[in-house]
Design a protein around this motif. Structure first.
Motif, short mmCIF file in Angstrom:
data_model
loop_
_atom_site.label_atom_id
_atom_site.label_comp_id
_atom_site.label_asym_id
_atom_site.label_seq_id
_atom_site.Cartn_x
_atom_site.Cartn_y
_atom_site.Cartn_z
N GLY A 314 -5.60 -4.07 3.13
CA GLY A 314 -6.52 -3.83 1.92
C GLY A 314 -7.82 -3.34 2.47
N ARG A 317 -8.25 2.50 1.02
CA ARG A 317 -7.57 2.85 -0.33
C ARG A 317 -6.11 3.70 0.20
N GLU A 318 -5.11 3.14 -0.53
CA GLU A 318 -3.93 3.86 -0.55
C GLU A 318 -3.95 5.11 -1.21
#
Length: 475
Positions: A314, A317-318
């Motif tokens: 986390g 950002r994916e």
């Protein structure tokens, strides 16, 4: 030999003709070199950092020069092609043609049409003159080479010729690097600290058609979070208190038509990540307090951390990760390509001889053995720094073990396991383990020579024999 009245050239005359063809290489259908001109051997030697001038015949072009466009030409089974090679302060335009015996393709030939930017510029001038005379219409067709852009080539910081190594992983890296340079897609470079991420990013830019435009760098870890947005996007006059009169262009704007290199992108502030994502998706940005405008910038990002792992945690950002990870290059750490160490040592010594006004010729066999046994957590940067330190201490013609300072003690360092704490006497067990490991490593480094091992460990030979006897007894 069959008599042929139509072919009257002697072998000597054939050799003279071949010698006058610039950049000539002839390969069979598998890519094995059958002939290479002397000027091309020297060019490839400069690119790969290896003296290959002595022996190239019989070696595969993929091994000698993995960036050669002749490789793709062979694999695509082309019959005729023009290739453009962009390099450090140079451009070559080559012609590639397949060679046939009957209907069977038996090889290919590659030779230069133009060897320098000046030759290309001269050719364009001739086309322009013919256009002005009404004999051709080539105006505005080709603008790759101009006197202005050739001047910019001289100011390159790094190019592919600075990537040293002949290990399979480096040959593959160079091949992928060249192919990626032909695209405008985003590149993600992943490597440990000290592997040369900046060098690779510069090489991608300087091999691409964007080479005559700026390469702008941002170290994401070096800019305070509060200033990052204005540094990246710029701002308009009056957009905030203290804004410069007339506003300021950001790094994105300065990189127009060129490349923006985001080093240590894993340190990109979290509030900037969605804004960079929009830049990558929409190909547009806006200054702080300004209007949205289109942009033409290629993004190359680099990280010494695993971004996929940071996404799972986390911390990144994916969606941005996937936009950055269109094409990925992984630079192998030095411990995985130790066969390249002698090349780095030679280059570093040569550079430091010039800086320090010394005439050091190399390192002793014992020192090289140390280098091969060490794991190099700091990679190429650590090796270069060590050579510089040793060169300052070196008084002879080669670097000896004594010139390495505390490097030897670091290379003999033992990592202790947590299981030692379960021992009855963990401190004593740790001491014995450390001594055993250090003696074993020292023996290996000295090739089993006990006198040299004792000198390295700074103990008497009798003491070493006693310790070895104890180690045998304990086994």
């Amino acid at each position: 030999m069959d008599n042929n009245n139509e072919f009257q050239l002697t072998l000597k005359e054939c050799e003279r003709i071949l010698a006058h063809l610039s950049g000539l290489v002839i390969v069979d259908d598998e890519g094995v070199i059958r002939y290479m001109s002397e000027d091309l051997r020297k060019t490839f030697a400069n690119i790969d950092g290896e003296d290959i001038s002595r022996q190239v015949i019989g070696r595969n072009i993929r091994e000698i020069y993995p960036a050669s466009k002749l490789i793709d030409f062979l694999e695509a089974e082309n019959t005729d092609e023009i290739a453009i090679y962009l390099g450090r302060s140079s451009i070559n335009i080559a012609r590639m043609k397949a060679l046939y015996e009957g209907k069977e393709r038996v090889g290919a030939i590659d030779f230069d049409l133009f060897s320098t930017a000046e030759e290309v510029d001269h050719f364009f001038n001739k086309l322009e003159n013919l256009t002005e005379e009404g004999m051709l219409d080539f105006s505005d067709r080709v603008n790759l080479i101009t006197s202005g852009s050739t001047q910019k080539l001289k100011h390159m910081k790094y190019s592919i010729s600075d990537i040293i190594g002949t290990s399979p992983s480096i040959i593959e890296l160079k091949r992928n690097l060249v192919r990626m340079s032909e695209s405008d897609s985003t590149v993600l470079i992943e490597a440990e600290t000290g592997c040369g991420k900046e060098l690779v990013a510069h090489s991608i830019h300087n091999l691409s058609t964007r080479m005559k435009y700026p390469l702008v760098e941002i170290n994401c870890a070096a800019i305070p979070e509060t200033l990052f947005e204005s540094e990246l996007f710029g701002y308009e006059e009056g957009s905030f208190t203290g804004a410069r009169q007339g506003g300021k262009a950001g790094k994105l704007e300065l990189a127009e038509k060129g490349t923006l290199f985001l080093d240590e992108v894993d340190q990109l502030p979290i509030h900037i990540q969605p804004k960079l994502l929009r830049v990558l998706q929409e190909k547009e940005f806006s200054r702080i307090g300004g209007k949205t405008k289109k942009m033409d910038v290629r993004i190359v990002a680099a990280s010494n951390k695993n971004l996929a792992a940071l996404v799972r945690e986390g911390k990144f950002r994916e969606d941005l990760y996937y936009r950055l990870n269109i094409m990925r290059l992984t630079i192998p750490p030095l411990r995985e390509r130790k066969e390249d160490i002698p090349l780095f040592v030679e280059k570093s010594i040569r550079e430091m001889n010039s800086v320090l006004d010394k005439k050091v010729e190399g390192v002793s066999p014992q020192v090289m053995k140390f280098f091969y046994h060490y794991n190099w957590p700091g990679n190429v940067r650590e090796l270069k720094n060590l050579i510089e330190r040793a060169m300052n201490l070196c008084v002879g013609k080669q670097i000896e073990a004594d010139d390495l300072g505390d490097f030897i003690s670091e290379s003999l360092y033992v990592d202790f396991k947590d299981t030692l704490l379960s021992e009855t006497n963990p401190l004593e067990a740790a001491r014995e383990l450390a001594e055993r490991e250090v003696i074993t490593k020292a023996l290996n480094l000295c090739g089993g020579n006990k006198q040299k091992t004792a000198e390295l460990l700074k103990i008497s030979r009798a003491t070493l024999y006693n310790k070895l006897a104890y180690m045998k007894k304990d086994v």
